[in-house]
Design a protein around this motif. Structure first.
Motif, PDB file in Angstrom:
ATOM      1  N   MET A   1       0.854  -1.054  -0.073  1.00 50.33           N
ATOM      2  CA  MET A   1       0.020  -0.048   0.158  1.00 50.33           C
ATOM      3  C   MET A   1       0.773   1.242  -0.050  1.00 50.33           C
ATOM      4  SD  MET A   1      -2.833   0.939   2.724  1.00 50.33           S
ATOM      5  CE  MET A   1      -4.190   1.861   2.343  1.00 50.33           C
ATOM      6  N   PRO A   2       0.729   2.036  -0.991  1.00 52.06           N
ATOM      7  CA  PRO A   2       1.558   3.237  -1.052  1.00 52.06           C
ATOM      8  C   PRO A   2       1.302   4.429   0.055  1.00 52.06           C
ATOM      9  CG  PRO A   2      -0.071   3.381  -2.769  1.00 52.06           C
ATOM     10  CD  PRO A   2      -0.179   2.035  -2.044  1.00 52.06           C
ATOM     11  N   LEU A   3       2.048   5.339   0.435  1.00 53.83           N
ATOM     12  CA  LEU A   3       2.028   6.196   1.313  1.00 53.83           C
ATOM     13  C   LEU A   3       1.254   7.279   0.992  1.00 53.83           C
ATOM     14  CD1 LEU A   3       5.702   6.692   2.738  1.00 53.83           C
ATOM     15  CD2 LEU A   3       3.775   5.626   4.007  1.00 53.83           C
ATOM     16  N   PRO A   4       0.329   7.927   1.704  1.00 52.67           N
ATOM     17  CA  PRO A   4      -0.539   8.944   1.209  1.00 52.67           C
ATOM     18  C   PRO A   4       0.557  10.189   0.629  1.00 52.67           C
ATOM     19  CG  PRO A   4      -1.220   8.425   3.459  1.00 52.67           C
ATOM     20  CD  PRO A   4       0.132   7.450   2.988  1.00 52.67           C
ATOM     21  N   ARG A   5      -0.142  10.992  -0.084  1.00 54.66           N
ATOM     22  CA  ARG A   5       0.403  12.132  -1.075  1.00 54.66           C
ATOM     23  C   ARG A   5       1.274  12.812   0.084  1.00 54.66           C
ATOM     24  NH1 ARG A   5      -2.488  16.409  -4.710  1.00 54.66           N
ATOM     25  NH2 ARG A   5      -0.735  16.963  -5.746  1.00 54.66           N
ATOM     26  N   ASN A   6       0.633  13.326   1.189  1.00 52.36           N
ATOM     27  CA  ASN A   6       1.416  14.331   1.996  1.00 52.36           C
ATOM     28  C   ASN A   6       2.514  13.663   2.726  1.00 52.36           C
ATOM     29  OD1 ASN A   6      -0.097  12.804   3.658  1.00 52.36           O
ATOM     30  ND2 ASN A   6      -1.017  14.466   4.847  1.00 52.36           N
ATOM     31  N   LEU A   7       2.401  12.290   3.080  1.00 54.31           N
ATOM     32  CA  LEU A   7       3.708  11.878   3.740  1.00 54.31           C
ATOM     33  C   LEU A   7       4.750  11.490   2.768  1.00 54.31           C
ATOM     34  CD1 LEU A   7       1.987   9.200   5.782  1.00 54.31           C
ATOM     35  CD2 LEU A   7       3.193  11.075   6.599  1.00 54.31           C
ATOM     36  N   ARG A   8       4.537  11.356   1.512  1.00 52.68           N
ATOM     37  CA  ARG A   8       5.453  11.493   0.571  1.00 52.68           C
ATOM     38  C   ARG A   8       6.245  12.654   0.170  1.00 52.68           C
ATOM     39  NH1 ARG A   8       2.648   9.144  -4.684  1.00 52.68           N
ATOM     40  NH2 ARG A   8       0.966   9.951  -3.452  1.00 52.68           N
ATOM     41  N   GLN A   9       5.320  13.815   0.308  1.00 51.30           N
ATOM     42  CA  GLN A   9       6.167  15.051   0.163  1.00 51.30           C
ATOM     43  C   GLN A   9       6.963  15.322   1.447  1.00 51.30           C
ATOM     44  OE1 GLN A   9       2.563  17.507  -0.543  1.00 51.30           O
ATOM     45  NE2 GLN A   9       2.522  17.347  -2.609  1.00 51.30           N
ATOM     46  N   ARG A  10       6.516  15.077   2.463  1.00 51.99           N
ATOM     47  CA  ARG A  10       7.215  15.355   3.663  1.00 51.99           C
ATOM     48  C   ARG A  10       8.595  14.596   3.689  1.00 51.99           C
ATOM     49  NH1 ARG A  10       3.770  14.896   8.676  1.00 51.99           N
ATOM     50  NH2 ARG A  10       1.480  14.496   7.610  1.00 51.99           N
ATOM     51  N   ASN A  11       8.507  13.256   3.141  1.00 48.68           N
ATOM     52  CA  ASN A  11       9.517  12.586   3.002  1.00 48.68           C
ATOM     53  C   ASN A  11      10.664  12.972   2.158  1.00 48.68           C
ATOM     54  OD1 ASN A  11       8.953  10.565   5.069  1.00 48.68           O
ATOM     55  ND2 ASN A  11       8.021   9.021   3.582  1.00 48.68           N
ATOM     56  N   ALA A  12      10.188  13.398   0.885  1.00 47.99           N
ATOM     57  CA  ALA A  12      11.000  14.096  -0.156  1.00 47.99           C
ATOM     58  C   ALA A  12      11.662  15.320   0.465  1.00 47.99           C
ATOM     59  CB  ALA A  12       9.969  14.188  -1.374  1.00 47.99           C
ATOM     60  N   LYS A  13      10.939  15.951   1.223  1.00 45.37           N
ATOM     61  CA  LYS A  13      11.607  17.168   1.873  1.00 45.37           C
ATOM     62  C   LYS A  13      12.830  17.090   2.853  1.00 45.37           C
ATOM     63  CE  LYS A  13      10.456  21.158   4.580  1.00 45.37           C
ATOM     64  NZ  LYS A  13       9.201  21.867   5.236  1.00 45.37           N
ATOM     65  N   PHE A  14      12.432  16.094   3.580  1.00 41.44           N
ATOM     66  CA  PHE A  14      13.801  15.797   4.530  1.00 41.44           C
ATOM     67  C   PHE A  14      14.539  15.041   3.857  1.00 41.44           C
ATOM     68  CE2 PHE A  14       9.809  16.934   7.403  1.00 41.44           C
ATOM     69  CZ  PHE A  14      10.478  17.882   8.016  1.00 41.44           C
ATOM     70  N   ASP A  15      14.350  14.084   3.049  1.00 40.74           N
ATOM     71  CA  ASP A  15      15.317  13.366   2.049  1.00 40.74           C
ATOM     72  C   ASP A  15      16.317  14.211   1.781  1.00 40.74           C
ATOM     73  OD1 ASP A  15      14.547  10.887   3.142  1.00 40.74           O
ATOM     74  OD2 ASP A  15      13.348  10.473   1.219  1.00 40.74           O
ATOM     75  N   SER A  16      15.910  15.510   1.173  1.00 40.82           N
ATOM     76  CA  SER A  16      16.907  16.243   0.498  1.00 40.82           C
ATOM     77  C   SER A  16      17.639  17.203   1.704  1.00 40.82           C
ATOM     78  CB  SER A  16      16.249  17.335  -0.356  1.00 40.82           C
ATOM     79  OG  SER A  16      15.241  18.043   0.621  1.00 40.82           O
ATOM     80  N   ASN A  17      17.244  17.048   2.784  1.00 38.15           N
ATOM     81  CA  ASN A  17      17.922  17.832   3.826  1.00 38.15           C
ATOM     82  C   ASN A  17      19.105  16.903   4.389  1.00 38.15           C
ATOM     83  OD1 ASN A  17      16.429  19.979   3.670  1.00 38.15           O
ATOM     84  ND2 ASN A  17      15.078  19.504   5.633  1.00 38.15           N
ATOM     85  N   ILE A  18      19.161  15.596   4.235  1.00 35.83           N
ATOM     86  CA  ILE A  18      20.257  14.589   4.650  1.00 35.83           C
ATOM     87  C   ILE A  18      21.432  15.190   4.080  1.00 35.83           C
ATOM     88  CG2 ILE A  18      21.180  12.595   4.527  1.00 35.83           C
ATOM     89  CD1 ILE A  18      18.500  11.482   4.860  1.00 35.83           C
ATOM     90  N   GLN A  19      21.480  15.880   2.732  1.00 30.05           N
ATOM     91  CA  GLN A  19      22.760  16.093   2.172  1.00 30.05           C
ATOM     92  C   GLN A  19      23.319  17.382   2.741  1.00 30.05           C
ATOM     93  OE1 GLN A  19      24.304  13.929   0.310  1.00 30.05           O
ATOM     94  NE2 GLN A  19      22.418  12.651   0.369  1.00 30.05           N
ATOM     95  N   LYS A  20      22.412  18.305   3.266  1.00 25.43           N
ATOM     96  CA  LYS A  20      22.825  19.439   3.741  1.00 25.43           C
ATOM     97  C   LYS A  20      23.504  19.663   5.123  1.00 25.43           C
ATOM     98  CE  LYS A  20      19.066  21.443   0.944  1.00 25.43           C
ATOM     99  NZ  LYS A  20      17.764  22.446   0.791  1.00 25.43           N
ATOM    100  N   ARG A  21      23.547  18.635   5.876  1.00 23.34           N
ATOM    101  CA  ARG A  21      23.650  18.872   7.223  1.00 23.34           C
ATOM    102  C   ARG A  21      24.163  19.892   8.100  1.00 23.34           C
ATOM    103  NH1 ARG A  21      26.533  13.021   8.928  1.00 23.34           N
ATOM    104  NH2 ARG A  21      24.570  12.850  10.143  1.00 23.34           N
ATOM    105  N   GLY A  22      23.422  20.334   8.924  1.00 24.64           N
ATOM    106  CA  GLY A  22      23.749  21.536   9.708  1.00 24.64           C
ATOM    107  C   GLY A  22      23.466  23.022   8.976  1.00 24.64           C
ATOM    108  N   LYS A  23      22.950  22.762   7.784  1.00 24.83           N
ATOM    109  CA  LYS A  23      22.632  24.122   6.702  1.00 24.83           C
ATOM    110  C   LYS A  23      21.289  24.201   6.559  1.00 24.83           C
ATOM    111  CE  LYS A  23      27.019  23.871   4.929  1.00 24.83           C
ATOM    112  NZ  LYS A  23      27.962  23.045   4.074  1.00 24.83           N
ATOM    113  N   VAL A  24      20.081  23.304   7.333  1.00 24.66           N
ATOM    114  CA  VAL A  24      19.054  23.274   7.097  1.00 24.66           C
ATOM    115  C   VAL A  24      18.267  24.350   7.727  1.00 24.66           C
ATOM    116  CG1 VAL A  24      16.935  21.800   7.174  1.00 24.66           C
ATOM    117  CG2 VAL A  24      19.077  21.028   6.673  1.00 24.66           C
ATOM    118  N   SER A  25      17.284  25.193   7.065  1.00 23.08           N
ATOM    119  CA  SER A  25      16.491  26.126   7.910  1.00 23.08           C
ATOM    120  C   SER A  25      15.723  25.488   8.927  1.00 23.08           C
ATOM    121  CB  SER A  25      15.500  26.940   6.929  1.00 23.08           C
ATOM    122  OG  SER A  25      14.699  26.301   6.722  1.00 23.08           O
ATOM    123  N   ARG A  26      15.372  26.345  10.096  1.00 25.39           N
ATOM    124  CA  ARG A  26      14.684  25.397  11.222  1.00 25.39           C
ATOM    125  C   ARG A  26      13.192  25.613  11.073  1.00 25.39           C
ATOM    126  NH1 ARG A  26      17.144  26.323  16.971  1.00 25.39           N
ATOM    127  NH2 ARG A  26      15.058  26.051  17.138  1.00 25.39           N
TER     128      ARG A  26
END
Length: 85
Positions: A1-26
């Motif tokens: 069963m796929p994740l709901p749309r809003n959860l996928r969007q949040r996951n994508a947003k935070f997955d992109s933050n992994i590469q930014k370590r310490g430079k992510v806005s609060r």
């Protein structure tokens, strides 16, 4: 069963933050203020109320002396047994 749309969007947003370590806005945490929800005046009024009422109770506790058969006790008992005649 796929994740709901809003959860996928949040996951994508935070997955992109992994590469930014310490430079992510609060985000929302940055917008929040650290002001207390109760004003100092309200806290002071509450403390005065609590301390004042406890002080009154202590004064009432020590202000009342148990009657040891003094004048007050005799007056109460004297009128109880008579019919007034």
């Amino acid at each position: 069963m796929p994740l709901p749309r809003n959860l996928r969007q949040r996951n994508a947003k935070f997955d992109s933050n992994i590469q930014k370590r310490g430079k992510v806005s609060r985000g929302k945490a940055e917008e929040r203020t650290d002001e207390p929800t109760m004003s100092k005046g309200l806290i002071a009024m509450f403390l005065i109320l609590v301390v004042g009422s406890s002080l009154v109770e202590v004064l009432n506790l020590f202000g009342r002396a148990p009657s040891l058969g003094g004048d007050d006790a005799g007056e109460q008992d004297a009128g109880a047994g008579t019919d007034g005649a």
